[in-house]
Write a protein that holds these residues in place. Structure first.
Motif, short mmCIF file in Angstrom:
data_model
loop_
_atom_site.label_atom_id
_atom_site.label_comp_id
_atom_site.label_asym_id
_atom_site.label_seq_id
_atom_site.Cartn_x
_atom_site.Cartn_y
_atom_site.Cartn_z
N PHE A 84 0.69 -1.33 -0.08
CA PHE A 84 -0.04 -0.07 -0.01
C PHE A 84 0.87 1.32 0.16
CE2 PHE A 84 -2.23 3.47 2.19
CZ PHE A 84 -3.29 3.41 1.73
N ALA A 88 1.19 3.99 -2.90
CA ALA A 88 1.06 5.42 -2.59
C ALA A 88 2.22 6.50 -3.00
CB ALA A 88 0.82 5.57 -1.06
N SER A 102 -9.76 8.47 -3.39
CA SER A 102 -8.72 7.90 -3.07
C SER A 102 -8.78 8.05 -1.46
CB SER A 102 -7.37 8.42 -3.41
OG SER A 102 -7.03 8.16 -4.90
N ILE A 106 -9.16 4.96 1.67
CA ILE A 106 -7.85 4.47 2.17
C ILE A 106 -8.20 3.56 3.24
CG2 ILE A 106 -5.99 5.49 3.72
CD1 ILE A 106 -5.59 7.57 1.41
N ASN A 109 -8.98 0.06 2.19
CA ASN A 109 -7.81 -0.45 2.04
C ASN A 109 -6.91 -1.10 3.00
OD1 ASN A 109 -5.37 -1.39 0.79
ND2 ASN A 109 -6.02 -0.20 -1.31
#
Length: 113
Positions: A84, A88, A102, A106, A109
């Motif tokens: 992740f 990013a 996004s 987050i 995720n």
């Protein structure tokens, strides 16, 4: 007693995982329009992995279920977190990563939901 290994099925997981990687690389990194449906590898990978896990842990005692989930989390989450963070930093420009959709995704995720 440990279950017998299934090398043929385990090796198929490699190809399914490779198709997942190719699916994610198509647009943002390779700049290719996603024509081939590598996303089918996701379903195949999860079904096959679920079968292999069930096969290997069929004799799991009820008291050891918590230790099983703790071990799975300890194995998977650090890799997920590093991936992740790399995505990013390397794939998304910092301005767009922390804005809009996004920013909303987050937490989902990071909690794998």
């Amino acid at each position: 007693m440990r279950a017998k290994d299934l090398p043929a099925l385990t090796s198929l997981r490699f190809f399914a995982a490779a198709s997942i990687v190719l699916f994610h690389l198509q647009g943002p990194i390779l700049g290719v329009e996603p024509r081939t449906n590598f996303a089918l590898g996701v379903s195949f990978f999860f079904v096959l992995s679920g079968f292999i896990l069930t096969y290997n842990y069929a004799g799991l005692e009820p008291g050891s279920l918590r230790s099983f989930f703790t071990a799975r989390f300890a194995r998977l989450f650090p890799v997920h977190l590093v991936t992740f963070l790399l995505a990013a930093v390397l794939i998304f420009p910092p301005r767009t990563f922390l804005q809009g959709a996004s920013l909303v995704t987050i937490p989902f995720n990071l909690t794998l939901t």
